[in-house]
Motif scaffolding. Structure first.
Motif, PDB file in Angstrom:
ATOM      1  N   LEU A   1       0.852  -1.177   0.000  1.00 30.38           N
ATOM      2  CA  LEU A   1       0.000   0.000   0.000  1.00 30.38           C
ATOM      3  C   LEU A   1       0.894   1.235   0.000  1.00 30.38           C
ATOM      4  N   VAL A   2       0.847   2.019  -1.064  1.00 28.42           N
ATOM      5  CA  VAL A   2       1.742   3.163  -1.201  1.00 28.42           C
ATOM      6  C   VAL A   2       1.209   4.369  -0.447  1.00 28.42           C
ATOM      7  N   ARG A   3      -0.011   4.777  -0.767  1.00 25.98           N
ATOM      8  CA  ARG A   3      -0.632   5.924  -0.097  1.00 25.98           C
ATOM      9  C   ARG A   3      -2.071   6.056  -0.575  1.00 25.98           C
ATOM     10  N   ASP A   4      -2.831   6.867   0.130  1.00 24.39           N
ATOM     11  CA  ASP A   4      -4.129   7.296  -0.390  1.00 24.39           C
ATOM     12  C   ASP A   4      -4.200   8.801  -0.228  1.00 24.39           C
ATOM     13  N   GLN A   5      -4.799   9.455  -1.201  1.00 21.77           N
ATOM     14  CA  GLN A   5      -4.845  10.914  -1.182  1.00 21.77           C
ATOM     15  C   GLN A   5      -6.044  11.414  -1.961  1.00 21.77           C
TER      16      GLN A   5
END
Length: 258
Positions: free
Chosen positions: A161-165
């Motif tokens: 999971l890299v990121r959420d934005q």
């Protein structure tokens, strides 16, 4: 603007390629190709892996010879362009000019005609209409729960999971970022590297991302459709990678919203 800036580096006039087809002896071109070209571009003109381009290659290494038997290339390169490249060679690459092999203009025309014989179809808008540009689902959960479930499935599938934005992150002040439109980024580095080695253009839609949007009381979950994009690239090997990516997106979303 970016294209114009890159074009500004060219010290000579940008060529205007004539679209006229060269009609010569494809069979003689095949003989010449096998004799002078196949050792680099491959017996079947498939060149290096995928389009023949290499990802993050060291600058001191010679560039991999491109695939000439590639529909994307053939749909964009005119016969005049092919003839000029073969005649003049490519500077700063291992490809010599035709004169290095004592090839005549007729020989070059024969080679162009042979290379053109690989072309199967012309690209048209109708060819890509059989796949939707997006994979679209509706979640039965609320916005926050849907995002949380997508993250859990991503981790369960052994993706990072890299990121959420917010979708508009970076375009507005932090206080003004959307609270109803979020993108979840994830990846598998081995998959990314394998895909980029097949065709660096796949980097346009990596890392993987799923978008969640709340609109008029409904929560939509969507992603790009890799199968649609693979048709634009005209790279059979990339088609298989895009099929796998299509399965990845569909599986994650479907498990998250069930």
């Amino acid at each position: 603007a970016i294209i114009q800036h890159i074009r500004s580096w060219k010290k000579t006039d940008i060529p205007a390629w004539d679209g006229t087809r060269i009609r010569a002896d494809a069979e003689q071109g095949r003989v010449l190709y096998q004799r002078h070209c196949s050792s680099c571009h491959g017996k079947d003109a498939l060149g290096g892996k995928g389009t023949g381009m290499m990802f993050s290659r060291p600058r001191d290494l010679a560039i991999a010879p491109p695939a000439l038997n590639n529909q994307g290339f053939l749909n964009s390169a005119s016969d005049a362009m092919l003839k000029t490249i073969i005649t003049q060679g490519r500077r700063e690459t291992p490809m010599p000019a035709a004169s290095a092999f004592n090839l005549t203009e007729q020989d070059v025309d024969d080679l162009v005609t042979y290379i053109r014989s690989f072309q199967r179809t012309q690209m048209s808008g109708e060819q890509i209409l059989d796949e939707s540009p997006v994979l679209l689902y509706f979640s039965r959960y609320d916005f926050a729960t849907t995002i949380d479930k997508i993250k859990r499935v991503i981790l369960d599938k052994n993706y990072k999971l890299v990121r959420d934005q917010a979708v508009n992150h970076g375009f507005v002040n932090a206080d003004d970022e959307s609270t109803t439109q979020t993108m979840v980024y994830f990846c598998n580095y081995d998959m990314i590297n394998d895909a980029l080695l097949i065709d660096p253009r796949v980097g346009m839609f990596l890392p993987c991302r799923i978008t969640v949007v709340e609109q008029e009381g409904r929560v939509q979950v969507m992603s790009i459709n890799p199968k649609r994009l693979s048709q634009l690239f005209n790279n059979d090997e990339l088609d298989r990678a895009c099929d796998e990516m299509h399965k990845t997106y569909s599986t994650i979303i479907e498990e998250a919203i069930k």
